[in-house]
Design a protein around this motif. Structure first.
Motif, PDB file in Angstrom:
ATOM      1  N   VAL A  53       0.861  -1.180   0.000  1.00 41.04           N
ATOM      2  CA  VAL A  53       0.000   0.000   0.000  1.00 41.04           C
ATOM      3  C   VAL A  53       0.895   1.227   0.000  1.00 41.04           C
ATOM      4  O   VAL A  53       1.750   1.371   0.869  1.00 41.04           O
ATOM      5  N   VAL A  54       0.728   2.093  -1.004  1.00 39.11           N
ATOM      6  CA  VAL A  54       1.519   3.316  -1.112  1.00 39.11           C
ATOM      7  C   VAL A  54       0.565   4.504  -1.109  1.00 39.11           C
ATOM      8  O   VAL A  54      -0.392   4.538  -1.883  1.00 39.11           O
ATOM      9  N   LYS A  55       0.844   5.475  -0.232  1.00 40.61           N
ATOM     10  CA  LYS A  55       0.023   6.685  -0.143  1.00 40.61           C
ATOM     11  C   LYS A  55       0.818   7.860  -0.694  1.00 40.61           C
ATOM     12  O   LYS A  55       1.941   8.109  -0.277  1.00 40.61           O
ATOM     13  N   VAL A  56       0.225   8.580  -1.642  1.00 37.74           N
ATOM     14  CA  VAL A  56       0.814   9.804  -2.185  1.00 37.74           C
ATOM     15  C   VAL A  56      -0.263  10.877  -2.074  1.00 37.74           C
ATOM     16  O   VAL A  56      -1.268  10.837  -2.779  1.00 37.74           O
ATOM     17  N   GLY A  57      -0.052  11.817  -1.162  1.00 38.32           N
ATOM     18  CA  GLY A  57      -1.082  12.831  -0.914  1.00 38.32           C
ATOM     19  C   GLY A  57      -2.332  12.178  -0.368  1.00 38.32           C
ATOM     20  O   GLY A  57      -2.288  11.429   0.599  1.00 38.32           O
ATOM     21  N   ASP A  58      -3.459  12.444  -1.016  1.00 41.35           N
ATOM     22  CA  ASP A  58      -4.728  11.849  -0.609  1.00 41.35           C
ATOM     23  C   ASP A  58      -5.021  10.541  -1.343  1.00 41.35           C
ATOM     24  O   ASP A  58      -6.063   9.927  -1.127  1.00 41.35           O
ATOM     25  N   THR A  59      -4.124  10.131  -2.214  1.00 41.79           N
ATOM     26  CA  THR A  59      -4.342   8.929  -3.020  1.00 41.79           C
ATOM     27  C   THR A  59      -3.604   7.743  -2.423  1.00 41.79           C
ATOM     28  O   THR A  59      -2.434   7.853  -2.047  1.00 41.79           O
ATOM     29  N   SER A  60      -4.296   6.617  -2.344  1.00 43.42           N
ATOM     30  CA  SER A  60      -3.706   5.387  -1.829  1.00 43.42           C
ATOM     31  C   SER A  60      -3.836   4.294  -2.889  1.00 43.42           C
ATOM     32  O   SER A  60      -4.917   4.092  -3.446  1.00 43.42           O
ATOM     33  N   THR A  61      -2.738   3.629  -3.196  1.00 46.21           N
ATOM     34  CA  THR A  61      -2.730   2.543  -4.170  1.00 46.21           C
ATOM     35  C   THR A  61      -2.374   1.250  -3.464  1.00 46.21           C
ATOM     36  O   THR A  61      -1.421   1.203  -2.689  1.00 46.21           O
ATOM     37  N   LYS A  62      -3.159   0.192  -3.740  1.00 49.50           N
ATOM     38  CA  LYS A  62      -2.935  -1.102  -3.103  1.00 49.50           C
ATOM     39  C   LYS A  62      -2.698  -2.164  -4.171  1.00 49.50           C
ATOM     40  O   LYS A  62      -3.474  -2.301  -5.109  1.00 49.50           O
ATOM     41  N   VAL A  63      -1.592  -2.891  -4.032  1.00 50.33           N
ATOM     42  CA  VAL A  63      -1.244  -3.985  -4.935  1.00 50.33           C
ATOM     43  C   VAL A  63      -1.249  -5.271  -4.126  1.00 50.33           C
ATOM     44  O   VAL A  63      -0.722  -5.308  -3.013  1.00 50.33           O
ATOM     45  N   LYS A  64      -1.856  -6.328  -4.689  1.00 53.52           N
ATOM     46  CA  LYS A  64      -1.905  -7.607  -3.987  1.00 53.52           C
ATOM     47  C   LYS A  64      -1.459  -8.716  -4.930  1.00 53.52           C
ATOM     48  O   LYS A  64      -1.862  -8.754  -6.087  1.00 53.52           O
ATOM     49  N   ILE A  65      -0.625  -9.613  -4.411  1.00 60.14           N
ATOM     50  CA  ILE A  65      -0.126 -10.749  -5.183  1.00 60.14           C
ATOM     51  C   ILE A  65      -0.301 -12.010  -4.348  1.00 60.14           C
ATOM     52  O   ILE A  65       0.061 -12.041  -3.172  1.00 60.14           O
ATOM     53  N   LYS A  66      -0.869 -13.049  -4.965  1.00 59.99           N
ATOM     54  CA  LYS A  66      -0.953 -14.373  -4.349  1.00 59.99           C
ATOM     55  C   LYS A  66      -0.338 -15.362  -5.320  1.00 59.99           C
ATOM     56  O   LYS A  66      -0.570 -15.285  -6.523  1.00 59.99           O
ATOM     57  N   ASP A  67       0.457 -16.321  -4.794  1.00 66.71           N
ATOM     58  CA  ASP A  67       1.126 -17.257  -5.687  1.00 66.71           C
ATOM     59  C   ASP A  67       1.752 -18.393  -4.878  1.00 66.71           C
ATOM     60  O   ASP A  67       1.681 -18.413  -3.650  1.00 66.71           O
ATOM     61  N   CYS A  68       2.416 -19.300  -5.591  1.00 66.57           N
ATOM     62  CA  CYS A  68       3.206 -20.369  -4.986  1.00 66.57           C
ATOM     63  C   CYS A  68       4.594 -19.822  -4.668  1.00 66.57           C
ATOM     64  O   CYS A  68       5.045 -18.864  -5.292  1.00 66.57           O
ATOM     65  N   ALA A  69       5.278 -20.449  -3.727  1.00 65.00           N
ATOM     66  CA  ALA A  69       6.633 -20.016  -3.379  1.00 65.00           C
ATOM     67  C   ALA A  69       7.471 -21.218  -2.961  1.00 65.00           C
ATOM     68  O   ALA A  69       6.955 -22.138  -2.330  1.00 65.00           O
ATOM     69  N   PRO A  70       8.769 -21.204  -3.281  1.00 67.31           N
ATOM     70  CA  PRO A  70       9.633 -22.313  -2.891  1.00 67.31           C
ATOM     71  C   PRO A  70      10.078 -22.238  -1.439  1.00 67.31           C
ATOM     72  O   PRO A  70      10.505 -23.234  -0.868  1.00 67.31           O
ATOM     73  N   ALA A  71       9.976 -21.056  -0.829  1.00 63.53           N
ATOM     74  CA  ALA A  71      10.395 -20.885   0.564  1.00 63.53           C
ATOM     75  C   ALA A  71       9.405 -19.976   1.267  1.00 63.53           C
ATOM     76  O   ALA A  71       8.662 -19.232   0.625  1.00 63.53           O
ATOM     77  N   CYS A  72       9.404 -20.037   2.585  1.00 62.86           N
ATOM     78  CA  CYS A  72       8.451 -19.254   3.373  1.00 62.86           C
ATOM     79  C   CYS A  72       9.186 -18.167   4.128  1.00 62.86           C
ATOM     80  O   CYS A  72      10.101 -18.449   4.898  1.00 62.86           O
ATOM     81  N   GLN A  73       8.813 -16.923   3.881  1.00 62.47           N
ATOM     82  CA  GLN A  73       9.407 -15.813   4.606  1.00 62.47           C
ATOM     83  C   GLN A  73       8.334 -14.743   4.792  1.00 62.47           C
ATOM     84  O   GLN A  73       7.975 -14.038   3.857  1.00 62.47           O
TER      85      GLN A  73
END
Length: 200
Positions: A53-73
Motif C-alpha cells: 500500500v503506497v500513499k501519495v497525498g490523498d491517493t492510496s494505491t494497493k497492490v496484492k499478489i498471491k502465488d506459490c513459493a519455494p520458501a516461506c518468509q
C-alpha cells in the motif's frame, strides 16, 4: 500380506497424484475477487500473499499478489507512507483469505515524509527493527526510514547496489534510525525497495 502391499501401493498412487495448489492473483486494485487456483511447480510447497500500500497525498494505491513459493518468509516493512507485508503458509490452498491487518507492537522508528525524517512511526506486527536507506536518483541521494521485520534486515546485504541503492541498514532500539531532515522525494526508493522484496 497381499492386502498390506495393496494398501501401501494404493496410498503411494494417491499421494503421488496429489499436487500442491495455491490461490493466484495479481491485482493492482487490491482486490483478489477473481482469484484462481494454480498447481504449483515442483519445489514450491508454500502459498504466499503479498500486499503493498503506497500513499501519495490523498491517493492510496494497493497492490496484492498471491502465488506459490519455494520458501516461506513472512516479512513486513512500513515507511509511514508505504506498507509492504508478505505472509505464507504450507497447506493446500491456504492463501484463500488475506492475513489480518497487523496491530501496533510498541516499537517506534523515524520515517521520512518527503520534507523531514524526524517523524515518528508506530511499528506494526513483526516489524521489530528500524531501517534506513539511501538511493541515488537524478544525481541526488534520497532517504527512506521506517520499520522492518528481522527477515528484511537479514536480507539487506543482498540488496546493496541493487536498484541504485547506496546504503541500507537496520537497528533494534526505539528511534535508532536517526532523525536527519531531508527535502528530497522518497517515492523512487520506496518503489525500488518494494519491488525488490516482492519479486525476490
Amino acid at each position: 500380506m497381499d492386502l498390506q502391499i495393496s494398501v501401501f501401493l494404493l496410498f503411494i498412487l494417491f499421494t503421488a497424484g496429489h499436487s500442491f495448489r495455491c490461490y493466484e492473483c495479481n491485482s493492482l486494485t487490491g482486490s483478489c475477487a477473481g482469484q484462481t487456483v494454480k498447481t504449483c511447480p515442483i519445489g514450491s510447497s508454500y502459498c504466499v500473499t503479498s500486499t503493498a500500500v503506497v500513499k501519495v497525498g490523498d491517493t492510496s494505491t494497493k497492490v496484492k499478489i498471491k502465488d506459490c513459493a519455494p520458501a516461506c518468509q513472512s516479512v513486513s516493512m512500513n515507511t509511514g507512507l508505504s506498507v509492504v507485508t508478505s505472509s505464507c503458509c504450507n497447506t493446500d490452498q491456504c492463501n484463500a483469505q488475506d492475513p489480518p491487518d497487523p496491530n501496533p507492537n510498541g516499537k517506534k522508528c523515524f520515517y521520512c515524509d518527503g520534507q523531514s525524517c524526524s517523524n515518528i512511526l508506530n511499528c506494526l506486527g513483526t516489524e521489530d527493527h528500524c531501517i534506513k536507506a539511501t538511493v541515488a536518483y537524478g544525481g541526488q541521494s534520497v532517504s527512506v526510514k521506517g520499520c522492518a521485520s528481522k527477515s528484511i534486515c537479514d536480507a539487506t546485504e543482498s540488496v546493496h547496489n541493487v536498484h541504485n541503492i547506496e546504503s541500507i541498514s537496520c537497528c533494534e532500539g526505539n528511534l535508532c534510525n536517526g532523525a536527519q531532515s531531508v527535502s528530497q522525494s522518497f517515492l523512487f526508493l520506496c518503489c525500488s525497495l518494494l519491488s525488490y522484496f516482492l519479486l525476490h
